[in-house]
Write an enzyme that holds these catalytic residues in place. Structure first.
Site, mmCIF file in Angstrom:
data_model
loop_
_atom_site.group_PDB
_atom_site.id
_atom_site.type_symbol
_atom_site.label_atom_id
_atom_site.label_comp_id
_atom_site.label_asym_id
_atom_site.label_seq_id
_atom_site.Cartn_x
_atom_site.Cartn_y
_atom_site.Cartn_z
ATOM 1 N N ASP A 176 -7.967 -0.913 99.524
ATOM 2 C CA ASP A 176 -7.105 -1.945 98.987
ATOM 3 C C ASP A 176 -5.364 -1.498 98.360
ATOM 4 O OD1 ASP A 176 -6.710 -4.974 97.466
ATOM 5 O OD2 ASP A 176 -8.170 -4.609 97.374
ATOM 6 N N HIS A 217 -3.370 -1.757 100.913
ATOM 7 C CA HIS A 217 -2.985 -3.394 101.981
ATOM 8 C C HIS A 217 -1.665 -3.052 101.750
ATOM 9 C CE1 HIS A 217 -7.194 -4.845 101.567
ATOM 10 N NE2 HIS A 217 -7.381 -3.529 102.374
#
Ligand SMILES: *[C@@H]1O[C@H](CO)[C@@H](O)[C@H](O)[C@H]1NC(C)=O
Ligand SMILES: *[C@@H]1O[C@H](CO)[C@@H](O)[C@H](O)[C@H]1NC(C)=O
Ligand SMILES: *[C@@H]1O[C@H](CO)[C@@H](O)[C@H](O)[C@H]1NC(C)=O
Ligand SMILES: *[C@@H]1O[C@H](CO)[C@@H](O)[C@H](O)[C@H]1NC(C)=O
Ligand SMILES: *[C@@H]1O[C@H](CO)[C@@H](O)[C@H](O)[C@H]1NC(C)=O
Ligand SMILES: *[C@@H]1O[C@H](CO)[C@@H](O)[C@H](O)[C@H]1NC(C)=O
Ligand SMILES: *[C@@H]1O[C@H](CO)[C@@H](O)[C@H](O)[C@H]1NC(C)=O
Ligand SMILES: *[C@@H]1O[C@H](CO)[C@@H](O)[C@H](O)[C@H]1NC(C)=O
Length: 367
Positions: A202, A224
């Site tokens: 993430d 991310h």
């Protein structure tokens, strides 16, 4: 005679120092069983936590004395537990002017594999690994292994430096690791995070709220992106202002985005002001090199633009990288009049079979 005295003095100073300055802290300040921890925290200014197992379902509370230091040695293992609710942590640091560090070869093992189910936030509750609520403090050379969920939450800190961290959730790849954010600044002012590595699934870093932050020398993989995520509707977000944040000298690889700024259209109001990204390089980016959207809600884009969190004075300098074949180099999706005074230069992003798309074009940049 004078010289003799001087050397004698120096000799005794060295002897005193070798016992006082270099020795281990007193035995009661060396914690080898979890049950010894709270006494050490209450009584010691220098604490060593050596090869300790933290029982499941317990938050290890490190509420240290003013000016105290704590060193992790060996392996600190956190037993698995089915946590009853969200937003609890395996460990929590509080204090003023504290120093927390990891000795060479230490590891804090969150045993993430026992929690990973591929759906993170959408599954049963999982603990954060570390929450940091400190003032004027430093946490350095910390090795985190396998975070169950978000790794590091800075919440209610003012004046905190994290340096030399190594966050390794690489085992989560293909094994259900999800929402393993590296560093989240939920609420914090005067935050520095530098010279650290994050391998996860993430955001490498995500900022929600706060003033005066600097992120530099970060090496991110699997993430991310280096992100701002502002304007949540959650009640725990007391305001939604992000001001004066710099990301510099960061590298990303094997990530979905390199730079990601998202504002949430169902919360706020708030603002993002005076943010700089400079000297950022990346390779193997699968979705967007740069992705800025003002239409998020519930963790994803909705297509519905709202200018509840305007972004003003966003500076980008020297951003270089390649995106993979299916990706888009730059995506800017702004609500009306909610992107103001952006100034970009030296942006070179190659690869990607989708043309960049910008409904607002920063000064100095051709989309
Ligand atoms: C912070 O703690 C250190 C170590 O205990 C101490 O030497 C120093 O004076 C403290 N600094 C402040 C500003 O209190
Ligand atoms: C921690 O335990 C391991 C395995 O028993 C041992 O090899 C190591 O020396 C210990 N670490 C410390 C700092 O005592
Ligand atoms: C941000 O930094 C400036 C300059 O050091 C300082 O004056 C200001 O108080 C800081 N803001 C916060 C919220 O700490
Ligand atoms: C912005 O934050 C940095 C620390 O990251 C600080 O040195 C600087 O003074 C701040 N600038 C303003 C205008 O507050
Ligand atoms: C950039 O970050 C790397 C760590 O990734 C560090 O070794 C290097 O010194 C930094 N360079 C500058 C100019 O700060
Ligand atoms: C954390 O707490 C907030 C407020 O209580 C809640 O809205 C949110 O769903 C919780 N869970 C996560 C994963 O943030
Ligand atoms: C941050 O701290 C506030 C105040 O203590 C708390 O209400 C909130 O739930 C915390 N948020 C997270 C994500 O831990
Ligand atoms: C944009 O940045 C360049 C280079 O730093 C500077 O010369 C120029 O004045 C800036 N423009 C605006 C509108 O801030």
């Amino acid at each position: 005679m004078l010289n003799y005295c001087r050397y004698t003095l120096i000799f005794w100073a060295l002897v005193a120092c070798s016992t006082l300055c270099l020795a281990d802290p007193s035995p009661e300040c060396i914690v080898t069983e979890f049950s010894q921890l709270s006494d050490a925290i209450d009584n010691c200014l220098e604490i060593v936590v050596r090869n300790v197992t933290v029982p499941g379902g317990t938050t290890a509370e490190f509420k240290l004395k003013d000016g105290a230091s704590l060193t992790f040695e060996g392996t600190t293992t956190f037993e698995h537990y089915d946590w009853p609710e969200w937003n609890l942590s395996l460990m929590r640091f509080e204090g003023n002017n504290i120093t927390v560090e990891g000795a060479s070869g230490h590891v804090l093992d969150g045993q993430g594999a026992l929690y990973w189910d591929g759906i993170g936030d959408k599954g049963p509750p999982k603990p954060f690994f570390i929450t940091i609520a400190v003032t004027n403090s430093i946490l350095r050379n910390i090795n985190l292994l396998n975070c169950p969920h978000h790794c590091t939450i800075i919440n209610g800190s003012d004046g905190v430096t994290l340096t030399g961290w190594n966050i390794d959730c690489s085992h989560g790849d293909g094994n259900g690791g999800h929402n393993t954010d590296g560093f989240d600044v939920v609420h914090g002012n005067n935050v520095v995070i530098e010279d650290s590595t994050v391998v996860n699934q993430d955001d490498c870093v995500a900022v929600n709220q706060g003033f005066n932050m600097s992120f530099s020398g970060l090496r991110c993989s699997g993430s991310h992106g280096i992100s701002l995520s502002v304007g949540f509707s959650k009640t725990s977000y007391i305001d939604n202002t992000v001001k004066n944040v710099t990301y510099s000298n960061c590298t990303l690889t094997h990530s979905s985005n390199a730079i990601h700024i998202k504002t949430h259209n169902d919360g706020g109001p708030g603002e993002i002001t005076d943010v700089t990204y400079q000297d950022i390089s990346f390779t193997d980016i699968t979705s967007y090199g740069i992705n800025i959207e003002q239409d998020y809600a519930n963790g994803g884009p909705t297509g519905e633009l709202v200018g509840n969190v305007p972004i003003t004075n966003l500076q980008f300098y020297n951003i270089k990288g390649t995106v993979s074949s299916k990706a888009m180099p730059v995506y800017i999706y702004c609500a009306d009049d909610a992107c103001i005074g952006w100034n970009w230069s030296d942006i070179v992003i190659s690869g990607g079979n989708q043309d960049s798309s910008c409904n607002y074009v920063p000064e100095g940049y051709t989309c």
